[in-house]
Write a protein that holds these residues in place. Sequence first.
Motif, PDB file in Angstrom:
ATOM      1  N   ALA A 231     -16.743  22.193  65.258  1.00 39.29           N
ATOM      2  CA  ALA A 231     -16.653  22.075  63.808  1.00 39.29           C
ATOM      3  C   ALA A 231     -15.981  20.771  63.382  1.00 39.29           C
ATOM      4  N   VAL A 232     -15.145  20.218  64.267  1.00 42.71           N
ATOM      5  CA  VAL A 232     -14.498  18.934  63.968  1.00 42.71           C
ATOM      6  C   VAL A 232     -15.557  17.866  63.737  1.00 42.71           C
ATOM      7  N   TRP A 233     -16.583  17.862  64.601  1.00 40.08           N
ATOM      8  CA  TRP A 233     -17.605  16.809  64.535  1.00 40.08           C
ATOM      9  C   TRP A 233     -18.591  17.049  63.394  1.00 40.08           C
ATOM     10  N   GLU A 234     -18.729  18.309  62.983  1.00 35.18           N
ATOM     11  CA  GLU A 234     -19.536  18.590  61.794  1.00 35.18           C
ATOM     12  C   GLU A 234     -18.815  18.089  60.538  1.00 35.18           C
ATOM     13  N   ALA A 235     -17.512  18.329  60.473  1.00 33.73           N
ATOM     14  CA  ALA A 235     -16.742  17.889  59.317  1.00 33.73           C
ATOM     15  C   ALA A 235     -16.674  16.369  59.234  1.00 33.73           C
ATOM     16  N   SER A 236     -16.543  15.716  60.363  1.00 34.17           N
ATOM     17  CA  SER A 236     -16.398  14.257  60.368  1.00 34.17           C
ATOM     18  C   SER A 236     -17.708  13.541  60.093  1.00 34.17           C
ATOM     19  N   GLY A 237     -18.826  14.256  60.209  1.00 37.64           N
ATOM     20  CA  GLY A 237     -20.124  13.646  59.982  1.00 37.64           C
ATOM     21  C   GLY A 237     -20.814  13.149  61.229  1.00 37.64           C
ATOM     22  N   HIS A 238     -20.190  13.361  62.387  1.00 40.97           N
ATOM     23  CA  HIS A 238     -20.785  12.855  63.619  1.00 40.97           C
ATOM     24  C   HIS A 238     -22.041  13.624  64.034  1.00 40.97           C
ATOM     25  N   VAL A 239     -22.068  14.921  63.798  1.00 42.11           N
ATOM     26  CA  VAL A 239     -23.252  15.701  64.193  1.00 42.11           C
ATOM     27  C   VAL A 239     -24.484  15.237  63.416  1.00 42.11           C
ATOM     28  N   ALA A 240     -24.306  14.978  62.145  1.00 40.75           N
ATOM     29  CA  ALA A 240     -25.451  14.586  61.319  1.00 40.75           C
ATOM     30  C   ALA A 240     -25.679  13.087  61.294  1.00 40.75           C
ATOM     31  N   GLY A 241     -24.614  12.304  61.399  1.00 45.08           N
ATOM     32  CA  GLY A 241     -24.764  10.888  61.112  1.00 45.08           C
ATOM     33  C   GLY A 241     -24.424   9.909  62.207  1.00 45.08           C
ATOM     34  N   PHE A 242     -23.948  10.373  63.371  1.00 40.13           N
ATOM     35  CA  PHE A 242     -23.572   9.442  64.436  1.00 40.13           C
ATOM     36  C   PHE A 242     -24.812   9.133  65.273  1.00 40.13           C
ATOM     37  N   VAL A 243     -25.718   8.360  64.700  1.00 37.36           N
ATOM     38  CA  VAL A 243     -27.032   8.145  65.302  1.00 37.36           C
ATOM     39  C   VAL A 243     -27.384   6.666  65.297  1.00 37.36           C
ATOM     40  N   ASP A 244     -28.267   6.312  66.219  1.00 41.81           N
ATOM     41  CA  ASP A 244     -28.898   4.996  66.246  1.00 41.81           C
ATOM     42  C   ASP A 244     -30.403   5.195  66.237  1.00 41.81           C
ATOM     43  N   PRO A 245     -31.157   4.265  65.648  1.00 45.53           N
ATOM     44  CA  PRO A 245     -32.617   4.362  65.696  1.00 45.53           C
ATOM     45  C   PRO A 245     -33.143   3.952  67.069  1.00 45.53           C
ATOM     46  N   LEU A 246     -33.995   4.775  67.640  1.00 46.34           N
ATOM     47  CA  LEU A 246     -34.483   4.595  69.007  1.00 46.34           C
ATOM     48  C   LEU A 246     -35.995   4.390  69.000  1.00 46.34           C
ATOM     49  N   VAL A 247     -36.464   3.423  69.797  1.00 44.20           N
ATOM     50  CA  VAL A 247     -37.900   3.257  70.019  1.00 44.20           C
ATOM     51  C   VAL A 247     -38.154   3.191  71.518  1.00 44.20           C
ATOM     52  N   ASP A 248     -39.307   3.690  71.935  1.00 42.87           N
ATOM     53  CA  ASP A 248     -39.764   3.590  73.322  1.00 42.87           C
ATOM     54  C   ASP A 248     -40.915   2.610  73.403  1.00 42.87           C
ATOM     55  N   CYS A 249     -41.016   1.924  74.529  1.00 45.35           N
ATOM     56  CA  CYS A 249     -42.191   1.094  74.798  1.00 45.35           C
ATOM     57  C   CYS A 249     -43.084   1.858  75.766  1.00 45.35           C
ATOM     58  N   ARG A 250     -44.291   2.161  75.331  1.00 45.43           N
ATOM     59  CA  ARG A 250     -45.215   2.929  76.178  1.00 45.43           C
ATOM     60  C   ARG A 250     -45.694   2.115  77.372  1.00 45.43           C
ATOM     61  N   THR A 251     -45.547   0.807  77.299  1.00 49.54           N
ATOM     62  CA  THR A 251     -46.023  -0.063  78.384  1.00 49.54           C
ATOM     63  C   THR A 251     -45.000  -0.171  79.517  1.00 49.54           C
ATOM     64  N   CYS A 252     -43.765  -0.612  79.171  1.00 50.45           N
ATOM     65  CA  CYS A 252     -42.758  -0.825  80.221  1.00 50.45           C
ATOM     66  C   CYS A 252     -41.856   0.386  80.424  1.00 50.45           C
ATOM     67  N   LYS A 253     -42.012   1.404  79.563  1.00 48.58           N
ATOM     68  CA  LYS A 253     -41.270   2.672  79.678  1.00 48.58           C
ATOM     69  C   LYS A 253     -39.769   2.514  79.402  1.00 48.58           C
ATOM     70  N   LEU A 254     -39.354   1.425  78.760  1.00 49.80           N
ATOM     71  CA  LEU A 254     -37.950   1.230  78.426  1.00 49.80           C
ATOM     72  C   LEU A 254     -37.667   1.685  76.997  1.00 49.80           C
ATOM     73  N   ARG A 255     -36.381   1.950  76.735  1.00 53.90           N
ATOM     74  CA  ARG A 255     -35.949   2.358  75.406  1.00 53.90           C
ATOM     75  C   ARG A 255     -35.077   1.279  74.792  1.00 53.90           C
ATOM     76  N   PHE A 256     -35.183   1.132  73.474  1.00 52.13           N
ATOM     77  CA  PHE A 256     -34.439   0.090  72.779  1.00 52.13           C
ATOM     78  C   PHE A 256     -33.919   0.624  71.453  1.00 52.13           C
ATOM     79  N   ARG A 257     -32.814   0.004  70.985  1.00 55.93           N
ATOM     80  CA  ARG A 257     -32.366   0.282  69.616  1.00 55.93           C
ATOM     81  C   ARG A 257     -33.281  -0.450  68.652  1.00 55.93           C
ATOM     82  N   ALA A 258     -33.834   0.276  67.716  1.00 55.75           N
ATOM     83  CA  ALA A 258     -34.797  -0.326  66.789  1.00 55.75           C
ATOM     84  C   ALA A 258     -34.160  -1.398  65.920  1.00 55.75           C
ATOM     85  N   ASP A 259     -32.850  -1.292  65.658  1.00 56.56           N
ATOM     86  CA  ASP A 259     -32.185  -2.276  64.804  1.00 56.56           C
ATOM     87  C   ASP A 259     -31.585  -3.431  65.597  1.00 56.56           C
TER      88      ASP A 259
END
Length: 444
Positions: free
Chosen positions: A68-96
């Motif tokens: 519940a601490v992390w729900e109150a602090s906003g981490h559960v809903a908002g502690f995120v980064d935008p993620l993209v995958d490359c279907r060719t090289c199979k690597l993951r990157f931050r979209a920003d």
Amino acid sequence: MDKIVSLCRRRGFVFPSSEIYGGLGSTYDYGHYGVLMKNTIRELWLRTMVQERDDIVALDSAIILNPAVWEASGHVAGFVDPLVDCRTCKLRFRADKLEDARCGRKPSKHPGETPDCDLTEARQFNLMFQTQVGAVEDASSTAYLRPETAQGIFVNFKNVLQLARRKPPFGIAQTGKSFRNEITPGNFLFRVREFEQMEMEFFVPPGEAEEWFHYWVDARFNWYLTYGLRAENLRKREHDASERSHYSSATTDIEYNYPIGWSELEGVANRGDYDLTQHTKHSGTKLEFVGQDGERYTPHVIEPAVSIERIFVAMLVDAYHEEVVADRERTVLRLHPAVAPVKAAILPLIPRNEEMVAHARGLYDELRKRRIVEYDDGGQIGRRYRRQDEIGTPFAFTIDEQTLEDETVTVRDRDSLAQERLPIGGVREWLDDALERPWSPPAP
């Protein structure tokens, strides 16, 4: 950065974790000198934040908190980064952060810059490590490894306010492990999934927040100058409104000129009353200050936050030098003596000479009761000096033939290479004084 990584591996500061099994991306183990240097950085921070002040107290909160601490602090809903995958090289990157990433097929290009790149749509990726608490795995047992130490401080605000008998302005300082499931960790220790934070939450009356914010920006900047980082490699950078966290009314990064360019070393934020207000709302417990005269308010919070890893790398980078001395190459870590993992080396000139060894061992046994020192009798004296230079040892005491005649030793300075004779009985006091003297990094 490659030279720093090589030195850390060669001298046992840091090496990849689980290496015999192929390692685990961006996780590292610390060897003897790495542990000593990390401990020293932590101790210096605590001395500055807690020992030398009467308005900051220490705390050590749990790594796994009520979810519940992390729900109150906003981490559960908002502690995120935008993620993209490359279907060719199979690597993951931050979209920003695609401009900082390298294409898996053509490292000279950024993801999305070649015809072969096939990036997915961006999706949100929560950076908290999820775990289970208890014997049964279901939704009710879900918990998280903390992504920051700050929330453990906020939920203990009332305890500290009452039990430590403090009133604003006062601070709570904490060091400890934090965990973030970074999409693209890298650059050695600069961005890792497991790291040790040093955070201090300074609770102030609302009307004093701006004043204390500027105070802590300057205080933290000067701390790095005190412990040897060069002024030309440090700068302050204020965040504009678009990059500040939603709860922050002001944020300034203390940046260091790493081999990867200017990047955040430490951040100082004015978090306002967001955290205490959120935890009051979600827990039903009022986290506020009530004075004896009936004064009542929710304090605002100024937060200096840094990871030991980023200080560790900055100090190694700043101290690393290569030079030629007497036609021989020398690699030296010109660390501030207070930061150096080993404060002095004790060297018998001739390791097979029993009298020299007896004197050296006696001096070593005396000094190690007070300081981290090292006895070294492996190889020629020149090689031993070079070895100590590479781990940043500021002073070396050599027991030689003259010691057997007049009870004096040779002390060698790491930076200047100057040598002088000292009475062996006065070495302890001399070393104590030398380690307390003001120190500035020598000119390159």
